[in-house]
Design a protein around this motif. Structure first.
Motif, PDB file in Angstrom:
ATOM      1  N   LEU A 144      62.835  -3.279  71.406  1.00 17.87           N
ATOM      2  CA  LEU A 144      63.487  -2.983  72.688  1.00 17.87           C
ATOM      3  C   LEU A 144      64.843  -3.677  72.788  1.00 17.87           C
ATOM      4  O   LEU A 144      65.793  -3.136  73.365  1.00 17.87           O
ATOM      5  CB  LEU A 144      62.596  -3.414  73.845  1.00 17.87           C
ATOM      6  CG  LEU A 144      61.388  -2.537  74.134  1.00 17.87           C
ATOM      7  CD1 LEU A 144      60.536  -3.158  75.230  1.00 17.87           C
ATOM      8  CD2 LEU A 144      61.823  -1.145  74.530  1.00 17.87           C
ATOM      9  N   GLY A 145      64.935  -4.885  72.235  1.00 24.14           N
ATOM     10  CA  GLY A 145      66.209  -5.597  72.231  1.00 24.14           C
ATOM     11  C   GLY A 145      67.260  -4.889  71.403  1.00 24.14           C
ATOM     12  O   GLY A 145      68.420  -4.787  71.808  1.00 24.14           O
TER      13      GLY A 145
ATOM     14  N   VAL B 163      67.367  -1.681  70.791  1.00 22.66           N
ATOM     15  CA  VAL B 163      67.746  -0.479  71.548  1.00 22.66           C
ATOM     16  C   VAL B 163      68.704  -0.846  72.684  1.00 22.66           C
ATOM     17  O   VAL B 163      69.708  -0.158  72.914  1.00 22.66           O
ATOM     18  CB  VAL B 163      66.490   0.237  72.090  1.00 22.66           C
ATOM     19  CG1 VAL B 163      66.857   1.324  73.076  1.00 22.66           C
ATOM     20  CG2 VAL B 163      65.686   0.813  70.941  1.00 22.66           C
ATOM     21  N   GLY B 164      68.425  -1.939  73.385  1.00 23.49           N
ATOM     22  CA  GLY B 164      69.291  -2.370  74.479  1.00 23.49           C
ATOM     23  C   GLY B 164      70.678  -2.780  73.999  1.00 23.49           C
ATOM     24  O   GLY B 164      71.683  -2.480  74.651  1.00 23.49           O
ATOM     25  N   ILE B 165      70.740  -3.448  72.859  1.00 24.36           N
ATOM     26  CA  ILE B 165      72.037  -3.847  72.303  1.00 24.36           C
ATOM     27  C   ILE B 165      72.850  -2.615  71.923  1.00 24.36           C
ATOM     28  O   ILE B 165      74.048  -2.525  72.229  1.00 24.36           O
ATOM     29  CB  ILE B 165      71.829  -4.783  71.089  1.00 24.36           C
ATOM     30  CG1 ILE B 165      71.287  -6.135  71.548  1.00 24.36           C
ATOM     31  CG2 ILE B 165      73.126  -4.969  70.313  1.00 24.36           C
ATOM     32  CD1 ILE B 165      70.813  -7.024  70.421  1.00 24.36           C
TER      33      ILE B 165
ATOM     34  N   TRP C 216      72.485   0.490  73.079  1.00 19.91           N
ATOM     35  CA  TRP C 216      72.820   1.235  74.291  1.00 19.91           C
ATOM     36  C   TRP C 216      73.969   0.563  75.052  1.00 19.91           C
ATOM     37  O   TRP C 216      74.905   1.226  75.501  1.00 19.91           O
ATOM     38  CB  TRP C 216      71.600   1.371  75.177  1.00 19.91           C
ATOM     39  CG  TRP C 216      71.834   2.089  76.472  1.00 19.91           C
ATOM     40  CD1 TRP C 216      72.744   3.074  76.722  1.00 19.91           C
ATOM     41  CD2 TRP C 216      71.166   1.870  77.697  1.00 19.91           C
ATOM     42  NE1 TRP C 216      72.660   3.470  78.025  1.00 19.91           N
ATOM     43  CE2 TRP C 216      71.695   2.748  78.645  1.00 19.91           C
ATOM     44  CE3 TRP C 216      70.142   1.008  78.079  1.00 19.91           C
ATOM     45  CZ2 TRP C 216      71.247   2.794  79.957  1.00 19.91           C
ATOM     46  CZ3 TRP C 216      69.697   1.065  79.392  1.00 19.91           C
ATOM     47  CH2 TRP C 216      70.245   1.941  80.311  1.00 19.91           C
ATOM     48  N   GLY C 217      73.905  -0.756  75.184  1.00 21.96           N
ATOM     49  CA  GLY C 217      74.964  -1.471  75.895  1.00 21.96           C
ATOM     50  C   GLY C 217      76.297  -1.399  75.175  1.00 21.96           C
ATOM     51  O   GLY C 217      77.345  -1.221  75.804  1.00 21.96           O
TER      52      GLY C 217
ATOM     53  N   PRO D 260      73.077  -3.943  80.112  1.00 25.70           N
ATOM     54  CA  PRO D 260      72.027  -3.641  79.132  1.00 25.70           C
ATOM     55  C   PRO D 260      72.212  -4.378  77.807  1.00 25.70           C
ATOM     56  O   PRO D 260      71.232  -4.692  77.135  1.00 25.70           O
ATOM     57  CB  PRO D 260      72.101  -2.136  78.926  1.00 25.70           C
ATOM     58  CG  PRO D 260      73.270  -1.652  79.653  1.00 25.70           C
ATOM     59  CD  PRO D 260      73.762  -2.737  80.532  1.00 25.70           C
ATOM     60  N   PHE D 261      73.455  -4.684  77.453  1.00 22.83           N
ATOM     61  CA  PHE D 261      73.721  -5.446  76.235  1.00 22.83           C
ATOM     62  C   PHE D 261      73.145  -6.853  76.346  1.00 22.83           C
ATOM     63  O   PHE D 261      72.486  -7.343  75.424  1.00 22.83           O
ATOM     64  CB  PHE D 261      75.225  -5.486  75.967  1.00 22.83           C
ATOM     65  CG  PHE D 261      75.593  -6.208  74.704  1.00 22.83           C
ATOM     66  CD1 PHE D 261      75.456  -5.581  73.485  1.00 22.83           C
ATOM     67  CD2 PHE D 261      76.074  -7.497  74.746  1.00 22.83           C
ATOM     68  CE1 PHE D 261      75.790  -6.236  72.309  1.00 22.83           C
ATOM     69  CE2 PHE D 261      76.417  -8.162  73.586  1.00 22.83           C
ATOM     70  CZ  PHE D 261      76.276  -7.523  72.368  1.00 22.83           C
TER      71      PHE D 261
ATOM     72  N   VAL E 243      70.747  -7.909  78.451  1.00 25.76           N
ATOM     73  CA  VAL E 243      69.287  -7.823  78.511  1.00 25.76           C
ATOM     74  C   VAL E 243      68.718  -7.552  77.116  1.00 25.76           C
ATOM     75  O   VAL E 243      67.684  -8.106  76.735  1.00 25.76           O
ATOM     76  CB  VAL E 243      68.857  -6.739  79.521  1.00 25.76           C
ATOM     77  CG1 VAL E 243      67.365  -6.481  79.447  1.00 25.76           C
ATOM     78  CG2 VAL E 243      69.260  -7.131  80.926  1.00 25.76           C
ATOM     79  N   GLY E 244      69.389  -6.715  76.337  1.00 27.75           N
ATOM     80  CA  GLY E 244      68.964  -6.453  74.969  1.00 27.75           C
ATOM     81  C   GLY E 244      69.012  -7.706  74.112  1.00 27.75           C
ATOM     82  O   GLY E 244      68.115  -7.942  73.299  1.00 27.75           O
TER      83      GLY E 244
ATOM     84  N   PHE F 110      65.995  -9.859  75.085  1.00 25.15           N
ATOM     85  CA  PHE F 110      64.759  -9.311  74.510  1.00 25.15           C
ATOM     86  C   PHE F 110      64.721  -9.542  73.006  1.00 25.15           C
ATOM     87  O   PHE F 110      63.676  -9.887  72.459  1.00 25.15           O
ATOM     88  CB  PHE F 110      64.652  -7.815  74.804  1.00 25.15           C
ATOM     89  CG  PHE F 110      64.097  -7.477  76.156  1.00 25.15           C
ATOM     90  CD1 PHE F 110      64.105  -8.388  77.192  1.00 25.15           C
ATOM     91  CD2 PHE F 110      63.569  -6.234  76.391  1.00 25.15           C
ATOM     92  CE1 PHE F 110      63.603  -8.072  78.430  1.00 25.15           C
ATOM     93  CE2 PHE F 110      63.058  -5.903  77.629  1.00 25.15           C
ATOM     94  CZ  PHE F 110      63.073  -6.817  78.651  1.00 25.15           C
TER      95      PHE F 110
END
Length: 65
Positions: free
Chosen positions: A14-15, A17-19, A21-22, A43-44, A46-47, A50
Motif C-alpha cells: 500500500l505504501g 502504491v501511495g508513493i 500515486w502521490g 498521498p505521497f 501517507v505512502g 505506510f
C-alpha cells in the motif's frame, strides 16, 4: 508466515502504491482528489509512512518455528 509479517507486506505494498500515486499526482498538477500540486503531496507522505511502517514490521518480526 505469521500474521504480523503478512500485515507488514500489505502495508509495504500500500505504501508503494501511495508513493507512486502521490508522485504521479504531483507531476500532473493534481488529480480528482487533490486540487493543487501541493495537496497532491498528501498521498505521497501517507505512502511513505505506510511503506516504512511495513518494512519495519517485516524486519522486526521473528519467524515462528
Amino acid at each position: 508466515m505469521n500474521m504480523k509479517r503478512t500485515f507488514g507486506a500489505i502495508l509495504t505494498i500500500l505504501g508503494i502504491v501511495g508513493i507512486i500515486w502521490g508522485a504521479y499526482a504531483f507531476v500532473m498538477g493534481g488529480d480528482g482528489a487533490a486540487i493543487g500540486k501541493y495537496t497532491a503531496v498528501v498521498p505521497f507522505i501517507v505512502g511513505l509512512i505506510f511503506f516504512f511502517a511495513g518494512i519495519n514490521l517485516v524486519k522486526t518480526t521473528k519467524d515462528q518455528t
